[in-house]
Design an enzyme around this catalytic site. Structure first.
Site, PDB file in Angstrom:
ATOM      1  N   GLY A 230      14.532 -40.694 -13.325  1.00 30.71           N
ATOM      2  CA  GLY A 230      13.544 -40.774 -12.448  1.00 30.71           C
ATOM      3  C   GLY A 230      13.277 -40.675 -11.516  1.00 30.71           C
ATOM      4  O   GLY A 230      13.499 -41.125 -10.228  1.00 30.71           O
TER       5      GLY A 230
ATOM      6  N   LYS B 220       1.278  -1.524   0.438  1.00 32.71           N
ATOM      7  CA  LYS B 220      -0.051  -0.107  -0.136  1.00 32.71           C
ATOM      8  C   LYS B 220       0.422   1.338   0.149  1.00 32.71           C
ATOM      9  O   LYS B 220       0.490   2.317  -1.152  1.00 32.71           O
ATOM     10  CB  LYS B 220      -1.506  -0.417   1.133  1.00 32.71           C
TER      11      LYS B 220
ATOM     12  N   GLY C 116      -6.852 -10.917   7.978  1.00 34.70           N
ATOM     13  CA  GLY C 116      -6.431 -11.045   9.062  1.00 34.70           C
ATOM     14  C   GLY C 116      -5.666 -10.174   9.979  1.00 34.70           C
ATOM     15  O   GLY C 116      -5.993  -9.791  11.107  1.00 34.70           O
TER      16      GLY C 116
ATOM     17  N   ARG D  10      10.755 -48.173 -21.355  1.00 36.02           N
ATOM     18  CA  ARG D  10      11.260 -48.622 -20.485  1.00 36.02           C
ATOM     19  C   ARG D  10      10.861 -50.560 -20.227  1.00 36.02           C
ATOM     20  O   ARG D  10       9.517 -51.034 -20.476  1.00 36.02           O
ATOM     21  CB  ARG D  10      11.276 -48.330 -19.179  1.00 36.02           C
TER      22      ARG D  10
ATOM     23  N   ARG E 194      -3.601   2.891   8.765  1.00 36.09           N
ATOM     24  CA  ARG E 194      -3.102   2.057   8.213  1.00 36.09           C
ATOM     25  C   ARG E 194      -2.309   0.827   7.615  1.00 36.09           C
ATOM     26  O   ARG E 194      -1.341   1.738   7.164  1.00 36.09           O
ATOM     27  CB  ARG E 194      -3.633   2.585   6.817  1.00 36.09           C
TER      28      ARG E 194
ATOM     29  N   ASN F 253      10.995 -39.889  -9.207  1.00 36.67           N
ATOM     30  CA  ASN F 253      10.113 -40.354  -8.488  1.00 36.67           C
ATOM     31  C   ASN F 253      10.697 -41.218  -7.149  1.00 36.67           C
ATOM     32  O   ASN F 253      10.759 -41.203  -6.277  1.00 36.67           O
ATOM     33  CB  ASN F 253       8.654 -41.506  -8.698  1.00 36.67           C
ATOM     34  N   ASP F 254      11.489 -42.084  -7.921  1.00 36.99           N
ATOM     35  CA  ASP F 254      12.373 -43.302  -7.720  1.00 36.99           C
ATOM     36  C   ASP F 254      13.520 -42.953  -6.847  1.00 36.99           C
ATOM     37  O   ASP F 254      13.978 -42.421  -5.604  1.00 36.99           O
ATOM     38  CB  ASP F 254      13.232 -44.609  -8.658  1.00 36.99           C
TER      39      ASP F 254
ATOM     40  N   ARG G 213      -3.300  -1.483  -6.597  1.00 34.27           N
ATOM     41  CA  ARG G 213      -2.203  -1.776  -6.828  1.00 34.27           C
ATOM     42  C   ARG G 213      -2.827  -2.557  -8.131  1.00 34.27           C
ATOM     43  O   ARG G 213      -3.258  -2.807  -7.863  1.00 34.27           O
ATOM     44  CB  ARG G 213      -2.357  -3.413  -5.279  1.00 34.27           C
TER      45      ARG G 213
ATOM     46  N   TYR H  50      14.861 -32.304 -22.364  1.00 34.53           N
ATOM     47  CA  TYR H  50      13.456 -32.768 -21.902  1.00 34.53           C
ATOM     48  C   TYR H  50      12.662 -32.887 -21.139  1.00 34.53           C
ATOM     49  O   TYR H  50      13.709 -33.773 -19.657  1.00 34.53           O
ATOM     50  CB  TYR H  50      13.218 -33.540 -23.517  1.00 34.53           C
TER      51      TYR H  50
ATOM     52  N   ARG I 169       5.528 -47.119 -20.628  1.00 32.79           N
ATOM     53  CA  ARG I 169       5.888 -48.527 -18.777  1.00 32.79           C
ATOM     54  C   ARG I 169       5.252 -49.506 -19.709  1.00 32.79           C
ATOM     55  O   ARG I 169       4.195 -49.683 -20.321  1.00 32.79           O
ATOM     56  CB  ARG I 169       4.856 -47.918 -18.089  1.00 32.79           C
TER      57      ARG I 169
ATOM     58  N   MET J 133      -4.780  -5.786  11.730  1.00 31.86           N
ATOM     59  CA  MET J 133      -5.590  -5.038  11.634  1.00 31.86           C
ATOM     60  C   MET J 133      -6.383  -4.047  10.699  1.00 31.86           C
ATOM     61  O   MET J 133      -5.546  -4.105   9.783  1.00 31.86           O
ATOM     62  CB  MET J 133      -4.453  -3.634  12.232  1.00 31.86           C
TER      63      MET J 133
ATOM     64  N   CYS K 241      11.464 -38.093 -16.880  1.00 29.71           N
ATOM     65  CA  CYS K 241      10.301 -38.963 -16.777  1.00 29.71           C
ATOM     66  C   CYS K 241       9.577 -39.427 -15.300  1.00 29.71           C
ATOM     67  O   CYS K 241       8.850 -39.626 -15.484  1.00 29.71           O
ATOM     68  CB  CYS K 241      10.466 -40.322 -17.146  1.00 29.71           C
TER      69      CYS K 241
ATOM     70  N   SER L  96      18.086 -41.532 -18.462  1.00 32.36           N
ATOM     71  CA  SER L  96      16.241 -40.463 -17.664  1.00 32.36           C
ATOM     72  C   SER L  96      16.778 -40.568 -16.517  1.00 32.36           C
ATOM     73  O   SER L  96      15.857 -41.700 -16.486  1.00 32.36           O
ATOM     74  CB  SER L  96      15.185 -41.620 -18.852  1.00 32.36           C
TER      75      SER L  96
ATOM     76  N   HIS M  12      -4.492 -33.384   6.592  1.00 29.42           N
ATOM     77  CA  HIS M  12      -4.020 -34.338   5.949  1.00 29.42           C
ATOM     78  C   HIS M  12      -5.129 -34.511   4.103  1.00 29.42           C
ATOM     79  O   HIS M  12      -4.128 -34.844   3.559  1.00 29.42           O
ATOM     80  CB  HIS M  12      -4.926 -35.056   6.863  1.00 29.42           C
TER      81      HIS M  12
HETATM   82  P1  ADP Z   1      -7.829  -1.823   3.316  1.00 27.78           P
HETATM   83  O1  ADP Z   1      -6.323  -2.383   3.155  1.00 27.78           O
HETATM   84  O2  ADP Z   1      -8.834  -3.235   4.477  1.00 27.78           O
HETATM   85  O3  ADP Z   1      -8.601  -1.256   2.425  1.00 27.78           O
HETATM   86  P2  ADP Z   1      -7.488   0.638   3.743  1.00 27.78           P
HETATM   87  O4  ADP Z   1      -5.898   1.017   4.540  1.00 27.78           O
HETATM   88  O5  ADP Z   1      -7.790   0.698   1.760  1.00 27.78           O
HETATM   89  O6  ADP Z   1      -8.038  -0.940   4.116  1.00 27.78           O
HETATM   90  O7  ADP Z   1      -8.948   1.539   4.278  1.00 27.78           O
HETATM   91  C1  ADP Z   1     -10.209   1.196   4.210  1.00 27.78           C
HETATM   92  C2  ADP Z   1     -10.747   2.347   3.877  1.00 27.78           C
HETATM   93  O8  ADP Z   1     -10.849   3.344   3.685  1.00 27.78           O
HETATM   94  C3  ADP Z   1     -10.523   1.895   2.253  1.00 27.78           C
HETATM   95  O9  ADP Z   1     -12.241   2.541   1.480  1.00 27.78           O
HETATM   96  C4  ADP Z   1      -9.387   3.294   1.885  1.00 27.78           C
HETATM   97  O10 ADP Z   1     -10.140   4.013   0.705  1.00 27.78           O
HETATM   98  C5  ADP Z   1     -10.265   4.193   3.215  1.00 27.78           C
HETATM   99  N1  ADP Z   1      -9.571   5.202   3.902  1.00 27.78           N
HETATM  100  C6  ADP Z   1      -8.462   4.880   3.984  1.00 27.78           C
HETATM  101  N2  ADP Z   1      -7.626   6.410   4.537  1.00 27.78           N
HETATM  102  C7  ADP Z   1      -8.514   7.698   4.069  1.00 27.78           C
HETATM  103  C8  ADP Z   1      -8.486   8.929   4.053  1.00 27.78           C
HETATM  104  N3  ADP Z   1      -7.100   9.974   4.853  1.00 27.78           N
HETATM  105  N4  ADP Z   1      -9.675   9.255   4.124  1.00 27.78           N
HETATM  106  C9  ADP Z   1     -10.983   8.989   3.759  1.00 27.78           C
HETATM  107  N5  ADP Z   1     -10.566   7.715   3.611  1.00 27.78           N
HETATM  108  C10 ADP Z   1      -9.396   6.849   3.391  1.00 27.78           C
HETATM  109 MG    MG Z   2      11.274 -46.292 -11.214  1.00 27.03          MG
HETATM  110 MG    MG Z   3      -7.459  -0.878   1.167  1.00 34.06          MG
END
Ligand code: ADP
Ligand code: MG
Ligand code: MG
Length: 902
Positions: A788, A29, A107, A637, A98, A790-791, A343, A874, A582, A109, A854, A786, A459
């Site tokens: 092998g 970002k 996951g 083979r 951010r 696997n073996d 991005r 190859y 084979r 923040m 192979c 060649s 698993h």
């Molecule tokens: P995520 O990675 O979950 O998208 P972001 O950091 O991009 O988290 O932010 C969450 C939301 O808040 C996004 O929609 C982003 O555009 C908005 N946002 C983040 N920073 C600002 C800012 N400085 N002004 C206005 N909106 C913001």
């Molecule tokens: Mg073999």
């Molecule tokens: Mg975002």
């Protein structure tokens, strides 16, 4: 280093100081915000705290020296530039905090918006916004909510509940109906919730708010969900996250403000056009949260034409600059457009090919780059059969696409039942909470595997991928009750015997049988879709990129095929010969009886008679294969598995003998077979009497096979064909083994080809570690090697594939001893080293020695790159993997240097 000790380490970068190539340091970002800033796009000013600061914080539990001062300095610069101070009661500067790691990662923040608001500055904010009290109090309540939830772990539902109550009191379900007074009341309620859960008042000091939020972002790197995700995606645990501090812009200032997201092309199909969503009078998080319904981005044209046009201009500019599909987040504050994120966007496998093709057309990238932008895993995905989905089918659950494919079948809950029904010819789906090694037989018998627990390294997932079986794991909406033989999902109950369908690519689960069809890409490879004459962007893109890969690659691609039909299909898929034919199957079916005679022969003439009878049958098999691969090399083979594998199992024979005796029948033959099976029993068949050892122990066996091969070739040549047989001796560990077989074979070749000249090569597999280490000697007697693999993997690691994949691989993956199963992708450091040694020493002894592989690794993308690096001639793989290997061999050839294909 010592000289610089007094120099303070740089932990904070202004947006104008970074660029898109600094993702390691600034996170994705931050690096892209910097890039947009430098492009002159309208990005709210701000700065990025580096991943190094995060790493230091996580290592020591406190902010590294110098960080606080640098934040202060950058904040002051920001304040000067904006002409405002953080949290100033009259005219406050507000910021968002951010997170942003190198790889986008659920996951972590979430973001805290509106940092800097407190009981005083909320009034200033209102004045600044022309007396818009509603806006100011709405922003404040959002701060307390986000800060409480993400920084102080206050349960989010409590805030939502309070918001619902406020709306109910007002008799509305739309948050826009709440006025300034309602929101002021809500702020009070939120503060109480905050105090109740944290034992303190909501912090009124803007700088304290900022510092706590930054620290919380650092710490979220180790949040449970983030750790789990990293493990699954094999993202290193020590990267850390950057933190972006960004001047707030407001999409919630009224109807002339708003926020949205957009893609520069359709990430699903790759089609060109405008794809995005817009929400008027809202802050960013509302779009994702789905609080109100968004409108298609196109409608912005009516609402605010000048911002819309500017946005489209910027999107075009970004695509041109990144030369790729971009996704973006933006906000409009009173008619002024701001860019908040961009991005290179994620896309489906199909879109990856289509977009790469389009970008070539647009002159933004060349074909080498297009080839670099797609990969074999995506191509493989496009080749799986797929469900023919229409409105009748709606997924009842979504788990993890653990092993791709589309499978329908009868639900069973136990391994035993799976085996039973499969024996009746039914297609079954084994449903378990999670699988364990006891389920192995059931997994083999099943068409697909569905579990309600576990991720990509469970698993079930590991074993299914190893077997190439469709698997959906971790579909947690499903409640499995094995004793009752049923599961419930979405309020419905599915019993044993009912039919379900699972999509191992998307992780979706459907009730009932969803029809399956071959993919367009397979139809194209089969030759039934002509890319020049159909309007199908995907097929045309695949065709174009494959053609380029074929032009660039140095590795030839052959196939593993044992029958004429497989050979023909592989040839349509682009195979340039057979790398492994084979001969085992030529001893099965109604030929078993001859094999039994061979094994039971007590005298030379009995054995010779059995071999004599096998000869014409094998010859016919080879004739068919040579015909299908006319003009291309076919490596055959000689027989590899232990002969007792061709006899009935011990228990079955014992029963047969007992029953026949009971009935007073003649049991001489059964008894002889039983005795033979007992005699030939091996503790470790994998390491027993097999491969070249059979040829040296059983007189005439290899000779018969060699004769069948050469006679077949001569027959084809006489009919005007161009057969290119290569005879391959398996399991050689010492050059003397090969020399002995070769001397015998050469006599036969000499004799048979007197009638019609055919060139026959004799070579060996390199699959025993000793062979790899004595390759220089072996090359003296071999016209080709060649590998092998696997073996070589089994013997290199000292474990047998059949025993270990279900037994402990999941644990090794969990512990990180393997990043990936060494049977799936070659272990470069160990087994790969053996390959390298053998290739180098073999070629040193015999320049120009032909080298191929192979084992199944021949069709694995990463392994193909390795074999390219080692300089093999190859790779050979199963017919369906041939296009994948062609593509990856092309990529390996155009990719010089870097190998980052994530
Ligand atoms: P995520 O990675 O979950 O998208 P972001 O950091 O991009 O988290 O932010 C969450 C939301 O808040 C996004 O929609 C982003 O555009 C908005 N946002 C983040 N920073 C600002 C800012 N400085 N002004 C206005 N909106 C913001
Ligand atoms: Mg073999
Ligand atoms: Mg975002």
């Amino acid at each position: 280093m010592a000289a610089q000790e007094t120099d303070e380490h740089k932990y904070v970068y202004d947006f104008s100081e970074g660029n898109k190539d600094l993702k390691d340091l600034l996170g994705g970002k931050g690096a892209n915000l910097a890039e947009m800033t430098n492009l002159g796009l309208p990005v709210p000013p701000g700065f990025t705290i580096t991943t190094e600061a995060c790493q230091a914080y996580l290592a020591t539990g406190r902010e590294p020296d110098g960080l606080a001062g640098q934040i202060e300095a950058h904040l002051e610069a920001l304040e000067r530039a904006m002409g405002k101070h953080l949290g100033d009661p009259r005219d406050p500067l507000l910021v968002s905090v951010r997170s942003g790691a190198k790889f986008s990662m659920p996951g972590m923040m979430e973001t805290v918006l509106n940092v800097g608001l407190n009981d005083q500055s909320v009034v200033g904010l209102s004045a600044q916004a022309g007396g818009n009290d509603r806006f100011a109090w709405d922003s404040y309540r959002r701060l307390i909510q986000m800060f409480g939830k993400t920084v102080c772990e206050v349960p989010g539902e409590e805030f939502e509940h309070a918001l619902d109550e406020a709306k109910a009191a007002k008799g509305t379900s739309n948050d826009l109906d709440l006025d300034a007074d309602d929101l002021r009341g809500l702020v009070d309620a939120y503060k109480k919730i905050f105090a109740k859960h944290t034992g303190r008042e909501f912090p009124q000091q803007p700088r304290e708010q900022l510092d706590l939020a930054i620290r919380a972002v650092f710490e979220s790197w180790n949040a449970e969900r983030a750790v789990l995700y990293r493990r699954q995606e094999r993202i290193p645990a020590d990267l850390g996250t950057a933190v972006n501090v960004v001047t707030m812009v407001f999409g919630n200032l009224g109807p002339d403000s708003g926020t949205g997201v957009a893609f520069t092309r359709d990430p699903g199909s790759g089609a060109q056009g405008i794809y995005g969503d817009y929400l008027a009078n809202a802050q960013g998080e509302d779009v994702v949260a789905g609080i109100r319904n968004t409108v298609p981005l196109q409608e912005l044209e009516q609402l605010d034409k000048s911002s819309y046009d500017e946005l489209l201009g910027i999107m075009a500019r970004l695509e041109e600059h990144y030369r790729d599909l971009c996704d973006i987040e933006f906000t409009i504050e009173r008619g002024k457009l701001w860019m908040l994120q961009t991005r290179v966007g994620k896309r489906t496998a199909a879109a990856a090919f289509v977009i790469a093709g389009q970008l070539v057309d647009e002159g933004l990238i060349d074909l080498d780059e297009a080839l670099h932008r797609v990969n074999g895993a995506q191509l493989a995905q496009l080749m799986f059969p797929r469900f023919q989905l229409d409105h009748e089918f709606e997924a009842v659950a979504t788990g993890i696409g653990a092993s791709p494919g589309a499978a329908s079948g009868t639900v069973v809950f136990t391994s035993a039942r799976a085996v039973e029904l499969a024996a009746e010819g039914k297609s079954v789906i084994l449903v378990r909470r999670e699988t364990n090694p006891d389920d192995l037989n059931g997994m083999i018998a099943a068409q697909g595997i569905l579990t309600s627990r576990g991720g990509k390294t469970s698993h079930a997932a590991v074993v299914a991928r190893g077997m190439g079986k469709t698997c959906v794991s971790g579909a947690d909406a499903i409640e499995v009750n094995v004793p009752a033989k049923r599961f419930t999902v979405a309020g419905q109950t599915v019993h044993e015997g009912d039919v379900v369908s699972i999509d191992g690519t998307t992780g979706k689960v459907y009730l009932g049988e969803v029809p399956v069809m071959p993919s367009e890409v397979v139809q194209y490879f089969e030759g039934s879709l002509d890319p020049e004459h159909i309007d199908n962007a995907l097929v045309r893109a695949v065709h174009r990129i494959m053609t380029h890969a074929d032009g660039k690659r140095r590795l030839a691609v052959r196939t593993n095929a044992d029958t004429g039909a497989d050979a023909a299909r592989a040839r349509r898929f682009g195979a340039e010969g057979i790398g492994l034919c084979r001969t085992e199957h030529m001893f099965l079916g109604d030929r078993r009886e001859l094999v039994e005679r061979l094994i039971l022969a007590r005298a030379a003439d009995e054995r010779e008679a059995a071999l004599e009878a096998l000869l014409p049958l094998q010859r016919d098999d080879f004739v068919e294969i040579f015909r299908e691969m006319d003009g291309l090399p076919v490596t055959v083979r000689l027989i590899d598995p232990p002969l007792h594998e061709f006899l009935p199992p011990l228990e079955q024979l014992a029963v047969n003998v007992a029953v026949a005796q009971e009935r007073g029948e003649d049991v001489a033959k059964e008894e002889a077979l039983l005795a033979a099976v007992r005699r030939m029993h091996e503790e470790n068949p994998m390491l027993g009497l097999r491969g070249v050892r059979l040829g040296l122990v059983i007189p005439g066996l290899f000779a018969m096979q060699v004769r069948a091969i050469v006679e077949a070739a001569v027959e084809c040549a006489k009919r005007g064909g161009d057969p290119k047989p290569e005879i391959m001796v398996p399991l050689v560990g010492a050059v003397q083994e090969l020399e002995t077989v070769r001397a015998e074979a050469e006599k036969i070749i000499e004799e048979v080809t007197r009638e019609k000249a055919v060139e026959v090569l004799i070579g060996t597999m390199i699959e025993v570690p000793r062979a790899a280490l004595t390759a220089g000697q072996i090359a003296e007697a071999a016209q080709f090697f060649s590998f092998g693999t696997n073996d070589l993997t089994q013997m290199g690691w000292g474990f047998s594939r059949d025993d270990v994949e279900g037994a402990f691989f999941w644990r090794y993956l969990e512990l990180g001893i393997f990043g990936i199963s060494p049977f799936e992708s070659i272990d470069r450091d160990g087994v790969g080293r053996l390959v390298r040694i053998a290739a180098e020493e073999g070629r040193a002894a015999r320049p120009g020695l032909k080298l191929g592989v192979c084992g199944e690794h021949g069709g694995d993308p990463d392994s193909v790159h390795f074999f390219h690096e080692v300089g093999l001639d190859y790779v050979s793989c199963s017919p369906f993997r041939v296009p994948v290997a062609r593509l990856e061999a092309g990529r390996a050839a155009v990719e010089t240097g870097g190998s980052d294909s994530r």
